[in-house]
Design a protein around this motif. Structure first.
Motif, PDB file in Angstrom:
ATOM      1  N   LYS A  57      -0.252  18.481 -14.194  1.00 48.86           N
ATOM      2  CA  LYS A  57      -1.245  19.149 -15.041  1.00 48.86           C
ATOM      3  C   LYS A  57      -0.897  18.889 -16.508  1.00 48.86           C
ATOM      4  O   LYS A  57      -1.763  18.571 -17.321  1.00 48.86           O
ATOM      5  N   PHE A  58       0.376  19.016 -16.845  1.00 47.53           N
ATOM      6  CA  PHE A  58       0.838  18.739 -18.200  1.00 47.53           C
ATOM      7  C   PHE A  58       0.561  17.281 -18.581  1.00 47.53           C
ATOM      8  O   PHE A  58       0.076  16.995 -19.675  1.00 47.53           O
ATOM      9  N   ALA A  59       0.868  16.363 -17.684  1.00 45.36           N
ATOM     10  CA  ALA A  59       0.696  14.932 -17.970  1.00 45.36           C
ATOM     11  C   ALA A  59      -0.748  14.594 -18.339  1.00 45.36           C
ATOM     12  O   ALA A  59      -0.984  13.777 -19.232  1.00 45.36           O
ATOM     13  N   TYR A  60      -1.695  15.222 -17.677  1.00 46.10           N
ATOM     14  CA  TYR A  60      -3.105  14.901 -17.907  1.00 46.10           C
ATOM     15  C   TYR A  60      -3.791  15.819 -18.905  1.00 46.10           C
ATOM     16  O   TYR A  60      -4.933  15.561 -19.285  1.00 46.10           O
ATOM     17  N   ASP A  61      -3.137  16.858 -19.351  1.00 44.46           N
ATOM     18  CA  ASP A  61      -3.747  17.803 -20.285  1.00 44.46           C
ATOM     19  C   ASP A  61      -3.743  17.204 -21.693  1.00 44.46           C
ATOM     20  O   ASP A  61      -2.696  17.072 -22.326  1.00 44.46           O
ATOM     21  N   LYS A 101       1.216  13.761 -26.345  1.00 44.29           N
ATOM     22  CA  LYS A 101       2.388  13.153 -25.710  1.00 44.29           C
ATOM     23  C   LYS A 101       2.268  11.642 -25.709  1.00 44.29           C
ATOM     24  O   LYS A 101       1.183  11.092 -25.899  1.00 44.29           O
ATOM     25  N   THR A 102       3.379  10.989 -25.479  1.00 36.96           N
ATOM     26  CA  THR A 102       3.405   9.534 -25.412  1.00 36.96           C
ATOM     27  C   THR A 102       3.047   9.061 -24.003  1.00 36.96           C
ATOM     28  O   THR A 102       3.138   9.813 -23.033  1.00 36.96           O
ATOM     29  N   MET A 103       2.698   7.798 -23.904  1.00 32.22           N
ATOM     30  CA  MET A 103       2.404   7.210 -22.602  1.00 32.22           C
ATOM     31  C   MET A 103       3.663   7.204 -21.735  1.00 32.22           C
ATOM     32  O   MET A 103       3.573   7.331 -20.510  1.00 32.22           O
TER      33      MET A 103
END
Length: 159
Positions: free
Chosen positions: A128-132, A137-139
């Motif tokens: 969820k964090f990765a896509y929010d 954020k960086t790649m």
């Protein structure tokens, strides 16, 4: 760089018709937090007498406060980042840390301009964090979370 991109987005006039003798100042500057991003622990490879693994372990200690032996690192891959600007090569490692490995607070070196806060993302919230998109954020962060979910998470004991 992130902060300056936000300044340009919110105050494009600052960068229009700008020359060295007549620089603009923001009357209403943006808060510094608009330049803060979530990033992986990282460092510059500038010590030719040290291996990538030794440099990585030094960065984990300096930035995150964990003493990780080089033998505990798992090399994931190398990739290019900043291809339109620097073309940097980054090597991604994985290491598991425990509370017993914690020897300091981390935070980097303020005298070098580092302002680092160690952040822990619960495993169940990681994708969820990765896509929010509200979390800048960086790649590398997104890729590392996806790699973990595909390679480590399936082997963890179920709760």
């Amino acid at each position: 760089a992130v902060y300056m991109c936000e300044v340009e987005r919110h105050h494009p006039q600052v960068f229009q018709n700008q020359d060295k003798e007549n620089s603009s100042c923001l009357e209403d500057p943006l808060p510094a937090v608009v330049g803060v991003t979530y990033e992986l622990c990282a460092g510059i490879v500038d010590k030719p007498d040290l291996s990538l693994e030794e440099i990585a372990c030094g960065e984990v200690l300096e930035e995150c406060g964990y003493r990780v032996p080089t033998t505990d690192l798992r090399r994931i891959t190398s990739y290019r980042s900043g291809v339109g600007v620097t073309g940097s090569r980054q090597t991604l490692f994985y290491a598991e840390v425990t509370d017993q490995m914690r020897t300091g607070e981390g935070g980097g070196q303020p005298e070098e301009g580092e302002l680092i806060e160690v952040v822990e993302i619960p495993l169940e919230d990681s994708m969820k964090f990765a896509y929010d998109e509200t979390f800048p954020k960086t790649m590398g962060v997104i890729f590392s979370f996806m790699w973990f979910q595909n390679n480590i998470a399936p082997k963890l004991p179920k709760k």
